[in-house]
Design an enzyme around this catalytic site. Sequence first.
Site, short mmCIF file in Angstrom:
data_model
loop_
_atom_site.label_atom_id
_atom_site.label_comp_id
_atom_site.label_asym_id
_atom_site.label_seq_id
_atom_site.Cartn_x
_atom_site.Cartn_y
_atom_site.Cartn_z
N SER A 13 0.83 -1.21 0.00
CA SER A 13 0.00 0.00 0.00
C SER A 13 0.87 1.26 0.00
CB SER A 13 -0.99 0.00 1.17
OG SER A 13 -0.33 0.12 2.39
N ASN A 14 2.04 1.20 0.62
CA ASN A 14 2.96 2.35 0.55
C ASN A 14 3.52 2.52 -0.86
OD1 ASN A 14 3.45 3.79 3.21
ND2 ASN A 14 3.52 1.64 3.85
N ASN A 104 13.74 4.14 4.40
CA ASN A 104 12.83 3.11 4.88
C ASN A 104 11.69 3.78 5.63
OD1 ASN A 104 11.97 0.40 5.67
ND2 ASN A 104 12.75 0.89 7.72
N HIS A 106 8.98 3.11 8.71
CA HIS A 106 8.79 2.22 9.87
C HIS A 106 7.57 2.69 10.66
CE1 HIS A 106 10.07 -0.60 12.95
NE2 HIS A 106 9.71 0.31 13.83
N GLU A 176 1.29 6.85 7.00
CA GLU A 176 2.45 6.42 6.21
C GLU A 176 2.27 6.83 4.76
OE1 GLU A 176 3.84 2.36 6.75
OE2 GLU A 176 2.85 2.26 8.69
C1 GRF Z 1 4.15 -0.63 6.77
O1 GRF Z 1 3.53 -0.57 8.01
C2 GRF Z 1 5.57 -0.14 6.88
O2 GRF Z 1 5.74 0.85 7.83
C3 GRF Z 1 6.30 -1.37 7.30
O3 GRF Z 1 5.67 -2.43 6.60
C4 GRF Z 1 4.33 -2.07 6.31
C5 GRF Z 1 4.13 -2.24 4.82
O4 GRF Z 1 2.81 -2.10 4.45
N1 GRF Z 1 7.72 -1.23 7.09
P1 GRF Z 1 2.44 -2.06 2.90
O5 GRF Z 1 2.98 -3.33 2.27
O6 GRF Z 1 3.04 -0.83 2.31
O7 GRF Z 1 0.94 -2.03 2.85
#
Ligand code: GRF
Length: 191
Positions: A13-14, A104, A106, A176
């Site tokens: 999703s990010n 990164n 987090h 995020e």
């Molecule tokens: C997010 O919570 C990020 O902070 C962590 O892993 C998760 C990834 O989520 N490092 P997605 O795959 O981007 O939905």
Amino acid sequence: MKNLVVFASGSGSNFQAIIDSIKKERIQASITGLITNKADIGAVERAKKNSIPVRVMETEPEHEFANNLLRQFEKWTPDFIILAGFLKKIPDVIIKKFPDRIINIHPSLLPKYGGKGFYGKHVHRAVIEAGETESGCTVHYVNEEYDQGDIIDQIKVPVLPGDTPDTLAARILKQEHQLLPSVIKNLTNQK
Ligand code: GRF
């Protein structure tokens, strides 16, 4: 125009938030490829839907992973490497080759609740069990130690009474999706 290579191991999703920000021209960059250690994940689907090349790589042995990455980077020529939920260690040679070029995201307010073992639900459970009243997300540079590179930016969110790791994770994930594209926007404009 800067080139981004994204690493992901999960739903992506990010990764999607970055794709969307580029489409809306909030970020002037192009995603030249996705590196993953798993073929059957949401991030790969999202890459395919957006015609972004994908390489699935074994991450061990580490020197082979590093060599495969270096070879791939000759084609994808990253200016920045974005770890968007990538759960494996980045080889030191790669970190040395891209100083201040690997970031990164987090899901905690680092330096709290970072380091080995603090990923996904483990982070949020620990935050709730400690009785914290706020948590959030952090984007930081990647160095040789897990979650210890210099912090670039953070967004705070409240921890609410009755929160579970899932409800807290969802509240943070929303932020995020704001934080990561905004940091990438600044970096690609500056460097
Ligand atoms: C997010 O919570 C990020 O902070 C962590 O892993 C998760 C990834 O989520 N490092 P997605 O795959 O981007 O939905």
